[in-house]
Design a protein around this motif. Structure first.
Motif, short mmCIF file in Angstrom:
data_model
loop_
_atom_site.label_atom_id
_atom_site.label_comp_id
_atom_site.label_asym_id
_atom_site.label_seq_id
_atom_site.Cartn_x
_atom_site.Cartn_y
_atom_site.Cartn_z
N SER A 49 34.98 45.42 43.21
CA SER A 49 36.11 44.63 43.71
C SER A 49 37.05 45.45 44.60
CB SER A 49 36.89 44.01 42.56
OG SER A 49 37.43 45.00 41.73
N CYS A 50 36.89 46.77 44.60
CA CYS A 50 37.67 47.61 45.52
C CYS A 50 37.21 47.40 46.96
CB CYS A 50 37.54 49.09 45.15
SG CYS A 50 38.46 49.52 43.67
N PHE A 66 45.22 49.91 32.22
CA PHE A 66 44.14 50.49 33.02
C PHE A 66 43.53 51.72 32.34
CE2 PHE A 66 42.23 52.97 36.43
CZ PHE A 66 41.51 52.00 37.10
N PHE A 67 44.37 52.57 31.80
CA PHE A 67 43.89 53.85 31.26
C PHE A 67 43.61 53.84 29.76
CE2 PHE A 67 46.09 55.39 35.13
CZ PHE A 67 45.00 56.00 35.72
N ARG A 68 43.74 52.70 29.10
CA ARG A 68 43.51 52.70 27.65
C ARG A 68 42.02 52.78 27.33
NH1 ARG A 68 44.19 46.78 24.98
NH2 ARG A 68 42.10 46.19 25.53
N ASN A 69 41.72 53.28 26.14
CA ASN A 69 40.33 53.36 25.68
C ASN A 69 39.86 51.98 25.27
OD1 ASN A 69 40.15 56.14 26.04
ND2 ASN A 69 41.07 56.54 24.05
N LEU A 70 38.67 51.63 25.71
CA LEU A 70 38.15 50.29 25.46
C LEU A 70 36.86 50.35 24.65
CD1 LEU A 70 38.57 48.94 29.08
CD2 LEU A 70 40.01 48.38 27.15
N THR A 71 36.67 49.34 23.82
CA THR A 71 35.38 49.20 23.14
C THR A 71 34.43 48.48 24.09
OG1 THR A 71 35.96 47.07 22.19
CG2 THR A 71 36.56 49.03 20.90
N ASN A 72 33.17 48.46 23.76
CA ASN A 72 32.18 47.78 24.61
C ASN A 72 32.48 46.28 24.73
OD1 ASN A 72 30.78 50.09 25.20
ND2 ASN A 72 29.34 49.86 23.50
N ASP A 73 33.02 45.70 23.67
CA ASP A 73 33.36 44.27 23.72
C ASP A 73 34.50 44.00 24.68
OD1 ASP A 73 31.44 43.84 21.77
OD2 ASP A 73 32.89 44.00 20.12
N GLU A 74 35.45 44.89 24.76
CA GLU A 74 36.62 44.70 25.61
C GLU A 74 36.36 45.06 27.07
OE1 GLU A 74 40.26 45.80 22.61
OE2 GLU A 74 39.13 47.46 23.51
N LEU A 75 35.31 45.82 27.32
CA LEU A 75 35.04 46.34 28.67
C LEU A 75 34.81 45.22 29.68
CD1 LEU A 75 34.90 49.05 30.01
CD2 LEU A 75 32.45 49.09 29.60
N ASP A 76 34.05 44.18 29.32
CA ASP A 76 33.78 43.10 30.27
C ASP A 76 35.05 42.33 30.63
OD1 ASP A 76 31.08 43.66 30.46
OD2 ASP A 76 30.53 42.29 28.82
N ILE A 99 39.49 41.19 34.52
CA ILE A 99 40.92 41.13 34.83
C ILE A 99 41.24 42.02 36.02
CG2 ILE A 99 43.22 41.79 33.98
CD1 ILE A 99 42.27 40.86 31.18
N TRP A 100 40.73 43.25 36.00
CA TRP A 100 41.03 44.17 37.10
C TRP A 100 40.32 43.77 38.38
CZ3 TRP A 100 44.90 47.33 37.79
CH2 TRP A 100 45.67 47.63 36.67
N ASP A 101 39.15 43.17 38.29
CA ASP A 101 38.48 42.66 39.50
C ASP A 101 39.33 41.57 40.13
OD1 ASP A 101 36.36 44.40 39.29
OD2 ASP A 101 34.98 42.93 38.41
N ASP A 102 39.84 40.64 39.31
CA ASP A 102 40.69 39.57 39.83
C ASP A 102 41.94 40.12 40.49
OD1 ASP A 102 38.91 37.65 38.94
OD2 ASP A 102 40.05 37.15 37.14
N LEU A 103 42.60 41.09 39.83
CA LEU A 103 43.81 41.70 40.39
C LEU A 103 43.51 42.41 41.72
CD1 LEU A 103 45.54 43.24 37.26
CD2 LEU A 103 46.49 41.51 38.77
N GLN A 104 42.44 43.17 41.75
CA GLN A 104 42.11 43.95 42.94
C GLN A 104 41.71 43.06 44.11
OE1 GLN A 104 40.84 48.10 40.81
NE2 GLN A 104 39.24 46.64 41.15
N ILE A 105 41.02 41.97 43.84
CA ILE A 105 40.65 41.05 44.92
C ILE A 105 41.90 40.31 45.41
CG2 ILE A 105 39.44 38.87 45.39
CD1 ILE A 105 37.66 41.32 45.57
N THR A 106 42.71 39.83 44.49
CA THR A 106 43.90 39.06 44.85
C THR A 106 44.88 39.90 45.68
OG1 THR A 106 43.69 37.72 42.86
CG2 THR A 106 45.83 37.71 43.96
N TYR A 107 45.14 41.13 45.24
CA TYR A 107 46.16 41.96 45.89
C TYR A 107 45.60 43.01 46.82
CZ TYR A 107 49.17 39.57 42.64
OH TYR A 107 49.84 38.60 41.95
#
Length: 193
Positions: free
Chosen positions: A170-171, A126-136, A141-149
């Motif tokens: 997704s929150c 969650f807290f790692r630095n991301l490049t623009n390619d990795e951001l989407d 992934i986090w949208d799926d996790l937040q909706i599921t749980y």
């Protein structure tokens, strides 16, 4: 009318042993199914995070198989009314209780370690630095996790402020599932307030 208490007690004990052994068999089958499902879930979501959990699940399956065998052994001894088989059954049952206690301690320790490793891994992701390619991909992934749980971030919406991003749609599950952009925007705004 004299009652033969000895035969009545003998019949009651016999049926009680059948019922208890039947419950042991059901418990063994149910616990084995749980362990098999847990193995499949671990394979689906990554065995790397579940170090030691697979061995714990296999150990649970083996212990459940032993419980099944001991319970069947008890049913046979009860049906034949053989005292020697029943004495062996009680001895196996006592030994089995000790083994089961040791397995429960082992699995509990492994689960605690797994929970710690998974939460640490999620925190790093969650807290790692991301490049623009990795951001989407990260957002999906986090949208799926937040909706599921039904959660938001790791500890709450404050996590998004810590990484200097807006709170994810997704929150707010109702806003995330809305069909139109206007409905999403209004429900998201309401959710944040």
């Amino acid at each position: 009318m004299m009652c033969d208490w000895q035969s009545i007690c003998k019949t009651c004990v016999k049926w009680l042993l059948f019922v208890l052994n039947g419950l042991c068999i059901l418990m063994a089958v149910g616990t084995s199914v749980f362990a098999i499902v847990d193995i499949k879930v671990m394979k689906k979501y990554g065995e790397g995070q579940g170090h030691g959990t697979l061995s714990g699940d296999i150990l649970i399956i083996i212990v459940c198989l032993l419980l099944f065998i001991v319970a069947v052994f008890g049913c046979i001894g009860t049906a034949k009314e053989n005292v020697k088989i029943l004495c062996l059954y009680v001895g196996f049952l006592m030994l089995f209780m000790v083994v089961e206690l040791l397995v429960a301690v082992y699995v509990a320790v492994q689960r605690y370690g797994l929970e710690f490793r998974v939460s640490e891994s999620m925190r790093n992701q969650f807290f790692r630095n991301l490049t623009n390619d990795e951001l989407d991909q990260h957002k999906k992934i986090w949208d799926d996790l937040q909706i599921t749980y039904k959660c938001c971030g790791l500890n709450g919406p404050e996590d998004y402020q810590a990484i200097r991003q807006g709170i994810s749609m997704s929150c707010c599950p109702r806003a995330f599932r809305a069909k139109t952009n206007y409905a999403q925007h209004q429900l998201y705004k309401t959710c944040l307030e």
